[in-house]
Design a protein around this motif. Structure first.
Motif, PDB file in Angstrom:
ATOM      1  N   PRO A  86      55.817  33.910  32.808  1.00 51.11           N
ATOM      2  CA  PRO A  86      55.156  34.167  34.246  1.00 51.11           C
ATOM      3  C   PRO A  86      54.302  34.561  33.848  1.00 51.11           C
ATOM      4  O   PRO A  86      54.192  35.684  33.387  1.00 51.11           O
ATOM      5  N   LEU A  87      52.807  34.402  34.696  1.00 47.68           N
ATOM      6  CA  LEU A  87      51.141  35.028  34.371  1.00 47.68           C
ATOM      7  C   LEU A  87      51.936  36.764  35.233  1.00 47.68           C
ATOM      8  O   LEU A  87      53.006  37.308  35.905  1.00 47.68           O
ATOM      9  N   ASN A  88      51.396  37.571  34.196  1.00 50.87           N
ATOM     10  CA  ASN A  88      51.777  38.666  34.808  1.00 50.87           C
ATOM     11  C   ASN A  88      51.112  39.403  35.868  1.00 50.87           C
ATOM     12  O   ASN A  88      49.735  39.070  36.045  1.00 50.87           O
ATOM     13  N   PRO A  89      50.809  40.840  36.431  1.00 48.94           N
ATOM     14  CA  PRO A  89      50.209  40.952  37.674  1.00 48.94           C
ATOM     15  C   PRO A  89      48.551  41.054  37.260  1.00 48.94           C
ATOM     16  O   PRO A  89      48.002  41.012  38.412  1.00 48.94           O
ATOM     17  N   LYS A  90      48.666  41.984  36.092  1.00 44.77           N
ATOM     18  CA  LYS A  90      47.058  41.905  35.788  1.00 44.77           C
ATOM     19  C   LYS A  90      46.067  40.220  35.716  1.00 44.77           C
ATOM     20  O   LYS A  90      44.718  40.594  36.052  1.00 44.77           O
ATOM     21  N   GLN A  91      46.656  39.252  35.337  1.00 45.71           N
ATOM     22  CA  GLN A  91      46.556  38.143  34.737  1.00 45.71           C
ATOM     23  C   GLN A  91      46.198  37.669  36.331  1.00 45.71           C
ATOM     24  O   GLN A  91      45.202  36.384  35.921  1.00 45.71           O
ATOM     25  N   ILE A  92      47.145  37.432  37.063  1.00 46.51           N
ATOM     26  CA  ILE A  92      46.971  37.404  38.482  1.00 46.51           C
ATOM     27  C   ILE A  92      45.851  37.668  38.754  1.00 46.51           C
ATOM     28  O   ILE A  92      44.830  37.151  39.567  1.00 46.51           O
ATOM     29  N   GLN A  93      46.219  39.445  39.198  1.00 44.83           N
ATOM     30  CA  GLN A  93      44.212  39.527  39.712  1.00 44.83           C
ATOM     31  C   GLN A  93      43.245  39.204  39.129  1.00 44.83           C
ATOM     32  O   GLN A  93      42.508  38.941  39.616  1.00 44.83           O
ATOM     33  N   TYR A  94      43.025  39.151  37.849  1.00 44.52           N
ATOM     34  CA  TYR A  94      41.989  38.542  36.961  1.00 44.52           C
ATOM     35  C   TYR A  94      41.629  37.135  37.153  1.00 44.52           C
ATOM     36  O   TYR A  94      40.301  37.303  37.621  1.00 44.52           O
ATOM     37  N   ALA A  95      42.730  36.026  37.587  1.00 43.77           N
ATOM     38  CA  ALA A  95      42.186  35.383  37.812  1.00 43.77           C
ATOM     39  C   ALA A  95      41.924  34.715  38.716  1.00 43.77           C
ATOM     40  O   ALA A  95      41.108  34.224  40.093  1.00 43.77           O
ATOM     41  N   SER A  96      41.914  35.689  40.455  1.00 45.14           N
ATOM     42  CA  SER A  96      41.492  35.372  41.228  1.00 45.14           C
ATOM     43  C   SER A  96      40.268  36.395  41.623  1.00 45.14           C
ATOM     44  O   SER A  96      39.483  35.484  41.605  1.00 45.14           O
ATOM     45  N   ASN A  97      40.536  37.248  40.784  1.00 38.92           N
ATOM     46  CA  ASN A  97      39.098  37.862  40.825  1.00 38.92           C
ATOM     47  C   ASN A  97      37.795  37.251  40.804  1.00 38.92           C
ATOM     48  O   ASN A  97      36.362  36.886  40.884  1.00 38.92           O
ATOM     49  N   ASP A  98      38.079  35.889  39.363  1.00 41.58           N
ATOM     50  CA  ASP A  98      36.950  35.558  38.962  1.00 41.58           C
ATOM     51  C   ASP A  98      36.449  33.999  39.871  1.00 41.58           C
ATOM     52  O   ASP A  98      35.776  34.174  40.080  1.00 41.58           O
ATOM     53  N   ALA A  99      37.740  33.604  40.763  1.00 45.63           N
ATOM     54  CA  ALA A  99      37.402  32.880  41.381  1.00 45.63           C
ATOM     55  C   ALA A  99      36.895  32.985  42.294  1.00 45.63           C
ATOM     56  O   ALA A  99      35.641  32.447  42.655  1.00 45.63           O
ATOM     57  N   TYR A 100      37.132  34.412  43.334  1.00 38.85           N
ATOM     58  CA  TYR A 100      36.836  34.898  44.348  1.00 38.85           C
ATOM     59  C   TYR A 100      35.582  35.657  44.046  1.00 38.85           C
ATOM     60  O   TYR A 100      34.427  35.178  44.833  1.00 38.85           O
ATOM     61  N   SER A 101      35.160  35.736  42.652  1.00 37.69           N
ATOM     62  CA  SER A 101      33.801  36.166  43.260  1.00 37.69           C
ATOM     63  C   SER A 101      32.794  35.505  42.850  1.00 37.69           C
ATOM     64  O   SER A 101      31.603  36.052  43.067  1.00 37.69           O
ATOM     65  N   ALA A 102      33.149  33.770  42.096  1.00 35.95           N
ATOM     66  CA  ALA A 102      31.729  33.482  42.337  1.00 35.95           C
ATOM     67  C   ALA A 102      31.512  33.125  43.881  1.00 35.95           C
ATOM     68  O   ALA A 102      30.754  32.888  44.018  1.00 35.95           O
ATOM     69  N   LEU A 103      32.489  32.873  44.301  1.00 32.77           N
ATOM     70  CA  LEU A 103      32.300  32.139  45.754  1.00 32.77           C
ATOM     71  C   LEU A 103      31.697  33.315  46.547  1.00 32.77           C
ATOM     72  O   LEU A 103      30.344  33.647  46.892  1.00 32.77           O
ATOM     73  N   VAL A 104      31.655  35.058  46.430  1.00 39.33           N
ATOM     74  CA  VAL A 104      30.886  35.650  47.202  1.00 39.33           C
ATOM     75  C   VAL A 104      29.853  36.049  46.461  1.00 39.33           C
ATOM     76  O   VAL A 104      28.439  36.399  47.570  1.00 39.33           O
ATOM     77  N   THR A 105      29.146  35.835  45.059  1.00 37.10           N
ATOM     78  CA  THR A 105      28.384  35.839  44.563  1.00 37.10           C
ATOM     79  C   THR A 105      27.477  34.723  44.793  1.00 37.10           C
ATOM     80  O   THR A 105      25.978  34.787  45.749  1.00 37.10           O
ATOM     81  N   TYR A 106      27.767  33.743  45.289  1.00 35.26           N
ATOM     82  CA  TYR A 106      27.255  32.123  45.825  1.00 35.26           C
ATOM     83  C   TYR A 106      26.066  32.671  47.132  1.00 35.26           C
ATOM     84  O   TYR A 106      25.086  32.485  47.535  1.00 35.26           O
ATOM     85  N   MET A 107      27.193  33.209  47.762  1.00 39.67           N
ATOM     86  CA  MET A 107      26.800  33.703  49.551  1.00 39.67           C
ATOM     87  C   MET A 107      25.937  34.347  49.449  1.00 39.67           C
ATOM     88  O   MET A 107      25.054  34.655  50.131  1.00 39.67           O
ATOM     89  N   ARG A 108      25.979  35.667  48.688  1.00 39.07           N
ATOM     90  CA  ARG A 108      25.283  36.799  48.142  1.00 39.07           C
ATOM     91  C   ARG A 108      24.048  36.000  47.704  1.00 39.07           C
ATOM     92  O   ARG A 108      22.241  36.351  48.689  1.00 39.07           O
ATOM     93  N   PHE A 109      23.839  34.677  46.777  1.00 34.99           N
ATOM     94  CA  PHE A 109      22.584  34.549  46.059  1.00 34.99           C
ATOM     95  C   PHE A 109      22.094  33.248  47.238  1.00 34.99           C
ATOM     96  O   PHE A 109      20.738  33.503  47.154  1.00 34.99           O
ATOM     97  N   MET A 110      22.030  33.070  48.083  1.00 34.29           N
ATOM     98  CA  MET A 110      22.108  32.303  49.056  1.00 34.29           C
ATOM     99  C   MET A 110      21.539  32.534  50.365  1.00 34.29           C
ATOM    100  O   MET A 110      21.214  32.356  51.106  1.00 34.29           O
ATOM    101  N   ASP A 111      22.032  34.063  49.978  1.00 36.63           N
ATOM    102  CA  ASP A 111      21.865  35.201  51.531  1.00 36.63           C
ATOM    103  C   ASP A 111      22.567  34.326  52.564  1.00 36.63           C
ATOM    104  O   ASP A 111      21.812  34.335  53.640  1.00 36.63           O
TER     105      ASP A 111
END
Length: 212
Positions: free
Chosen positions: A167-192
């Protein structure tokens, strides 16, 4: 706004994504159906994939081994071997009207096409959008994009780990989650897109998503 140096990024607070309980590993068809039901409500999604790194010259990637989809409330991790779940993602990934935002998506697109025959559409590559909008001379990656737009440091500590291991380890799960979520949050801030009214309008499927 300018590109930050590695030293400047190191002084920023760590990017903290959604809590652990908001990240779901889609390990079977039942979980996949629940995930798709939630994802299908939205017009803009954070997107990324992870692949086992290649270390030998001429080695061909067998990735992606994981597909990540994020909304503002939840992140879903789709292991590539759960083919029934990946198949349910097809109408979302190939829908030009559902925006998939991420960083450096060209390589992800190639691997998705080669492994699954998925012709992903409606992608917004934030690295390209930020470089173009801010007239930066050189290309910019996820870490620098998050640093510039969110003033946060995106950890890349397990980027080169074995993404085909289960299985994926906890650090991998957090990393993978953050990569996708950070893209969405960055997009929203970038577009104000910060007010509740705008957030609702651009994220729901019955509204028009914004392009960059």
């Amino acid at each position: 706004m300018r590109r930050l140096s590695k030293q400047e990024i190191s002084t920023l607070p760590l990017f903290e994504g959604l809590p652990t309980e908001a990240t779901y590993v889609v390990s079977d068809i039942h979980k996949a159906k629940l995930a798709i039901e939630h994802i299908s409500e939205y017009a803009v999604l954070g997107f990324d994939t992870e692949s086992k790194p290649c270390f030998s010259k001429g080695e061909i990637s067998t990735g992606p081994h994981l597909i990540q989809i994020s909304t503002l409330e939840k992140v879903f991790l789709f292991p590539a071997e759960v083919t029934e779940a990946v198949n349910l993602l097809l109408p979302i990934l190939e829908n030009v009207h559902i925006k998939k935002v991420g960083f450096g998506l060209k390589a992800d697109s190639v691997l998705l096409s080669r492994k699954f025959g998925i012709d992903i559409a409606g992608t917004i590559d934030l690295a390209n959008s930020i470089q173009r909008r801010l007239k930066l001379e050189n290309t910019i990656g996820a870490r620098n994009s998050v640093a510039m737009i969110l003033r946060k440091k995106l950890s890349k500590i397990v980027q080169m780990s074995n993404w085909s291991a289960r299985p994926l380890n906890p650090k991998q799960i957090q990393y993978a989650s953050n990569d996708a979520y950070s893209a969405l949050v960055t997009y929203m801030r970038f577009m104000d897109l910060r007010s509740d009214d705008i957030r609702t309008r651009i994220l729901k499927r019955d509204s028009l998503a914004f392009d960059t």
